[in-house]
Every structure is written in structure tokens, then in C-alpha cells.
Design an enzyme around this catalytic site. Structure first.
Site, PDB file in Angstrom:
ATOM      1  N   GLN A   1       0.426  -0.871  -0.558  1.00 37.07           N
ATOM      2  CA  GLN A   1      -0.160  -0.420  -0.309  1.00 37.07           C
ATOM      3  C   GLN A   1       1.377   1.816   0.107  1.00 37.07           C
ATOM      4  OE1 GLN A   1      -3.439  -0.603   2.590  1.00 37.07           O
ATOM      5  NE2 GLN A   1      -3.184  -2.046   2.714  1.00 37.07           N
TER       6      GLN A   1
HETATM    7  N1  LIG Z   1      -7.044 -13.605 -10.752  1.00 38.11           N
HETATM    8  C1  LIG Z   1      -6.062 -13.653  -9.994  1.00 38.11           C
HETATM    9  N2  LIG Z   1      -6.722 -13.035  -8.375  1.00 38.11           N
HETATM   10  C2  LIG Z   1      -5.319 -13.126  -7.793  1.00 38.11           C
HETATM   11  C3  LIG Z   1      -4.301 -13.784  -8.144  1.00 38.11           C
HETATM   12  N3  LIG Z   1      -3.481 -14.049  -7.195  1.00 38.11           N
HETATM   13  C4  LIG Z   1      -3.838 -13.298  -5.753  1.00 38.11           C
HETATM   14  N4  LIG Z   1      -5.174 -12.938  -6.824  1.00 38.11           N
HETATM   15  C5  LIG Z   1      -5.933 -11.950  -6.023  1.00 38.11           C
HETATM   16  O1  LIG Z   1      -5.312 -10.613  -5.604  1.00 38.11           O
HETATM   17  C6  LIG Z   1      -6.046  -9.578  -4.999  1.00 38.11           C
HETATM   18  C7  LIG Z   1      -4.740  -9.408  -3.641  1.00 38.11           C
HETATM   19  O2  LIG Z   1      -4.334 -10.607  -3.637  1.00 38.11           O
HETATM   20  P1  LIG Z   1      -2.996 -10.388  -2.374  1.00 38.11           P
HETATM   21  O3  LIG Z   1      -2.350 -11.445  -2.094  1.00 38.11           O
HETATM   22  O4  LIG Z   1      -2.989  -9.800  -0.857  1.00 38.11           O
HETATM   23  O5  LIG Z   1      -1.784  -8.873  -2.385  1.00 38.11           O
HETATM   24  P2  LIG Z   1      -0.439  -8.115  -1.859  1.00 38.11           P
HETATM   25  O6  LIG Z   1       0.487  -8.131  -3.115  1.00 38.11           O
HETATM   26  O7  LIG Z   1       0.031  -9.504  -0.736  1.00 38.11           O
HETATM   27  O8  LIG Z   1      -0.991  -7.171  -1.626  1.00 38.11           O
HETATM   28  P3  LIG Z   1      -0.667  -6.094  -0.515  1.00 38.11           P
HETATM   29  O9  LIG Z   1      -0.488  -7.026   0.762  1.00 38.11           O
HETATM   30  O10 LIG Z   1      -1.390  -5.427   0.123  1.00 38.11           O
HETATM   31  O11 LIG Z   1       0.391  -5.395  -0.548  1.00 38.11           O
HETATM   32  C8  LIG Z   1      -6.243 -11.650  -3.291  1.00 38.11           C
HETATM   33  O12 LIG Z   1      -8.073 -11.203  -4.140  1.00 38.11           O
HETATM   34  C9  LIG Z   1      -6.382 -12.727  -4.127  1.00 38.11           C
HETATM   35  O13 LIG Z   1      -7.413 -13.456  -4.279  1.00 38.11           O
HETATM   36  C10 LIG Z   1      -4.305 -14.633  -9.166  1.00 38.11           C
HETATM   37  O14 LIG Z   1      -3.198 -15.394 -10.182  1.00 38.11           O
HETATM   38  N5  LIG Z   1      -5.292 -14.811 -10.187  1.00 38.11           N
END
Ligand SMILES: Nc1nc2c(ncn2[C@@H]2O[C@H](COP(=O)(O)OP(=O)(O)OP(=O)(O)O)[C@@H](O)[C@H]2O)c(=O)[nH]1
Ligand SMILES: [Mg+2]
Length: 186
Positions: free
Chosen positions: A70
């Protein structure tokens, strides 16, 4: 022997690779690490600080730091650059084209930092389930262009790969690349 030399020697003995997982919020970093660690990849919530995971991979021990993406947390990224071996940069495949300017800024914040000289870079283009097969190459080359990877880094220091955090597709190949190309830097 100096302190740094002692730390390096110990790292070599332990085959320890320090990896930082970076990217904008919602790119899928935590989903990817959950998949690699055998946890449920569908159960994630925004990372508010960081979490550390140790992944054994082909005789190496990958210490992976998953940092929240974020905007309020991005100014702290630099705190994690010390003694780093690999930066894994996760990009959301469907939000790349309109974010060129932001990626340029991130390039300044990460790739061009002095502390990261000698560090390996792995760009994971995630959520490729949301991109039609015909468009995948175009997305990857847009990202390469936006980050000016070819200008800044030698071909042995970076790779760009399409992955799927949900299923793990593409992740083993990326981990193999890390230990084969970055392990010998230790
Ligand atoms: N369609 C799809 N959605 C995904 C995939 N990988 C993650 N997501 C979705 O993307 C969203 C964010 O995923 P996170 O893993 O929490 O992202 P992050 O990068 O860790 O985010 P922060 O912790 O806020 O930095 C979630 O709703 C997941 O389910 C994928 O391979 N395909
Ligand atoms: Mg997260």
C-alpha cells in the site's frame, strides 16, 4: 575477519538467500508466498507490515520477506534493502498498461538504488488467468519497456515470468532461476 565477512561466510555455509517480495498492493505477493509455502492461496488479506517465510529450495534456504505494497508503506521499502540477494517484483497483469508512470517511479525507488547493486531481479507477472493467451507476450514486453530492464541490468541479473498465484503455475521455474543464478552470488 570483519563482521560482514563473517556474515557472508555463515550465509554461504547455510546456503541462505535473502529475498524481498515487492510490488503494488493487491499484486498478489501474499497469494504467491502462501502457494509456495503450502498454505491456502485463496485466504489472504492486505499485508499491513511484513511477514517472513523460510522456503527450502534445492539445498538453499530462501528467506522471503513479504512486504505490504500500500502507498503508505512504500516509503519503508528501503529499510529492507540491506544485505539483499534477490528482489522479486510482483506485477498485476491487468493493471500494467495504465500504470507506466507509477512503474517508472518504482524503478527509481528499487532498481536504481545503490544498495541494490549486484542484486538479482525477478519480475513476476501475476494473474495471467485474467489475460488472454494472445496478449501475454505483449503484457510482458510492456512491463520490460516501462522498467527499462534491458538498459539497467545484464541479462543474467534479471528474468521476467508469467505466473498464477492461485495455482502456482510458473512459480517453481522462478524459484529454480533464483537458486541457479543468484545462489552463486553469495
Ligand atoms: N485472478 C487472480 N487473482 C489473484 C491471483 N493472485 C492473487 N489474486 C487476488 O489478488 C488480490 C490481492 O492478493 P494479495 O496476495 O493479498 O496481494 P498483495 O500483493 O499481497 O497485497 P498487499 O499485501 O496489500 O501488498 C486477492 O483478492 C487475491 O485473491 C491470481 O493468480 N489470479
Ligand atoms: Mg500481502
Amino acid at each position: 575477519m570483519g563482521l560482514l565477512a563473517i556474515i557472508r561466510k555463515q550465509k554461504m555455509k547455510d546456503q541462505e538467500v535473502r529475498v524481498l517480495l515487492l510490488g503494488l498492493d493487491s499484486a498478489g505477493k501474499t497469494t504467491i508466498i502462501n502457494n509456495l509455502m503450502g498454505k491456502d492461496p485463496m485466504k489472504v488479506s492486505p499485508t499491513m507490515g511484513f511477514q517472513i517465510n523460510t522456503l527450502p529450495w534445492k539445498g538453499y534456504s530462501l528467506n522471503i520477506w513479504d512486504i505490504g505494497g500500500q502507498s503508505s508503506l512504500r516509503s519503508f521499502w528501503g529499510n529492507y534493502f540491506d544485505r539483499l540477494d534477490v528482489v522479486v517484483w510482483v506485477v498485476d497483469a491487468v493493471s500494467t498498461l495504465k500504470l507506466e508512470e507509477l512503474y517508472l517511479e518504482l524503478r527509481e525507488k528499487v532498481i536504481k538504488q545503490d544498495q541494490l547493486q549486484g542484486t538479482c531481479f525477478v519480475v513476476l507477472v501475476n494473474k495471467i488467468d485474467l489475460v488472454s493467451e494472445n496478449d501475454r507476450d505483449a503484457v510482458a514486453s510492456e512491463i520490460k519497456k516501462a522498467l527499462l530492464l534491458e538498459h539497467e541490468l545484464s541479462a543474467t541479473r534479471y528474468t521476467i515470468r508469467a505466473v498464477l498465484g492461485y495455482t502456482g503455475e510458473g512459480l517453481p521455474g522462478a524459484m529454480d532461476w533464483i537458486v541457479e543464478n543468484c545462489g552463486n552470488l553469495l
